[in-house]
Design a protein around this motif. Structure first.
Motif, short mmCIF file in Angstrom:
data_model
loop_
_atom_site.label_atom_id
_atom_site.label_comp_id
_atom_site.label_asym_id
_atom_site.label_seq_id
_atom_site.Cartn_x
_atom_site.Cartn_y
_atom_site.Cartn_z
N LYS B 20 0.85 -1.20 0.00
CA LYS B 20 0.00 0.00 0.00
C LYS B 20 0.89 1.25 0.00
N LYS B 23 2.40 1.86 -3.39
CA LYS B 23 1.40 2.41 -4.31
C LYS B 23 1.20 3.90 -4.07
N ILE B 24 0.98 4.27 -2.80
CA ILE B 24 0.70 5.67 -2.48
C ILE B 24 1.91 6.54 -2.81
N HIS B 27 2.26 7.35 -6.41
CA HIS B 27 1.32 8.34 -6.93
C HIS B 27 1.74 9.77 -6.62
N ASN B 28 2.22 10.01 -5.39
CA ASN B 28 2.53 11.40 -5.07
C ASN B 28 3.97 11.64 -4.65
N MET B 113 1.73 9.98 7.20
CA MET B 113 0.84 8.85 7.41
C MET B 113 1.63 7.66 7.95
N SER B 143 -2.11 10.51 10.83
CA SER B 143 -3.11 9.64 10.21
C SER B 143 -2.57 8.22 10.11
N VAL B 144 -3.46 7.25 10.30
CA VAL B 144 -3.03 5.86 10.30
C VAL B 144 -3.83 5.07 9.27
N LEU B 145 -3.12 4.28 8.44
CA LEU B 145 -3.81 3.42 7.49
C LEU B 145 -3.63 1.98 7.96
N VAL B 146 -4.73 1.31 8.22
CA VAL B 146 -4.68 -0.09 8.64
C VAL B 146 -4.88 -0.97 7.41
N ALA B 147 -3.84 -1.68 7.00
CA ALA B 147 -3.92 -2.51 5.79
C ALA B 147 -4.53 -3.87 6.12
#
Lengths: 146, 148
Positions: B20, B23-24, B27-28, B113, B143-147
């Motif tokens: 993930k 990928k992110i 993109h940026n 993140m 911010s947290v992304l839970v995969a």
């Protein structure tokens, strides 16, 4: 990343929406905005029970449908004001956490973005009950924006 | 330049987290930092001697063994990210409580993140959210992304 779902609670200036907008733009992903009307707030009609019954629908369905239409319009206008008129708007009635989790599954999204609802108590961060339930029960990756 | 912090412990979910992040980042064009944390009872600190008073850790494991394998694992992740086209990527290894170290590192790096797996090596289906993920989501100011 093809599909992103973002939960919206009625504030166009929220950071969550901004993050979702930027991420969708960077990834060229399709962005869907979901707003859930809790059951207890769905009833905004001044119609009497009898007149609703005459229409052949239950009072609950009638009120929910009316609120849904009104909120959809309001949401679309809000999104337009911040330049997000291109995204899909999804309005659901029910328990917010489960509606959002279900919608993420139904749409088969690659990412679900939600806010954290911070309670400003001196450096302390507390998660909202809905946020917490979504993080726990979602089957898709969840981004909690703080 | 903002960065993304990825918690990586080699488990399936942490691999998803790494993907993930790649990928992110593609993109940026954000930088990616891969972190692995060695639990205090496995590192050769005075604390581990306190927890295992009868056993000399140095006799059981070769010196720096855990640190070396952790560094190796992180390097592998860094290599994978580089191979997938992420230019700015580095790895760090910390010792201590996993959640605390991840939160501190995120703070220190001022990253955009944090990405982590929903659980590490816990048994399948036993928990919906691992203890480390739970603590990071709760207490991180980032911010947290839970995969998954």
């Amino acid at each position: 990343m093809k599909k992103i779902l973002v939960a919206y609670e009625g504030m166009v200036q929220s950071k969550t929406l901004k993050v979702a907008k930027d991420m969708a733009k960077d990834a060229k992903a399709e962005l869907t905005v979901i707003r859930v009307i809790p059951f207890e707030q769905a009833g905004t009609s001044s119609q009497t029970e009898d007149s609703i019954k005459a229409l052949g629908v239950s009072a609950e369905t009638y009120k929910a449908t009316r609120a849904k239409a009104a909120i959809k319009k309001e949401t679309e206008e809000g999104l337009e004001s911040i330049g997000m008129e291109n995204c899909k708007v999804l309005i659901k009635v029910g328990e917010p956490a489960s509606e959002i989790v279900n919608a993420a599954d139904e749409q088969n999204v690659d990412l679900l973005i939600i806010g954290s609802r911070r309670l400003a108590k001196e450096g302390e961060v507390q998660l909202g009950a809905i946020t917490e339930r979504i993080i726990r029960y979602a089957n898709k990756p969840v981004l909690v924006v703080k | 330049m903002k960065s993304i912090l990825v918690a990586y412990d080699g488990s399936e979910n942490s691999k998803l987290a790494l993907e993930k992040a790649i990928k992110i980042s593609k993109h940026n064009e954000t930088a990616v930092v891969v972190i692995n944390v060695i639990p205090p009872e496995l590192s050769e600190s005075s604390l581990s001697k306190m927890l295992l008073p009868g056993i000399k850790v140095q006799d059981v494991i070769r010196p720096g063994g855990f640190k070396a394998s952790a560094t190796g694992m992180v390097e592998e992740a860094v290599k994978k990210a580089k191979g997938d086209g992420v230019n700015k990527v580095k790895g760090i290894v910390k010792e201590g409580d996993a959640a605390d170290e991840i939160i501190n590192a995120a703070e220190k790096l001022d990253c955009e993140m944090v990405i982590l797996g929903c659980r590490g090596y816990a048994k399948q289906g036993r928990f919906l959210l691992g203890s480390v993920a739970d603590k990071v989501v709760r207490y991180s100011t980032k911010s947290v992304l839970v995969a998954r």
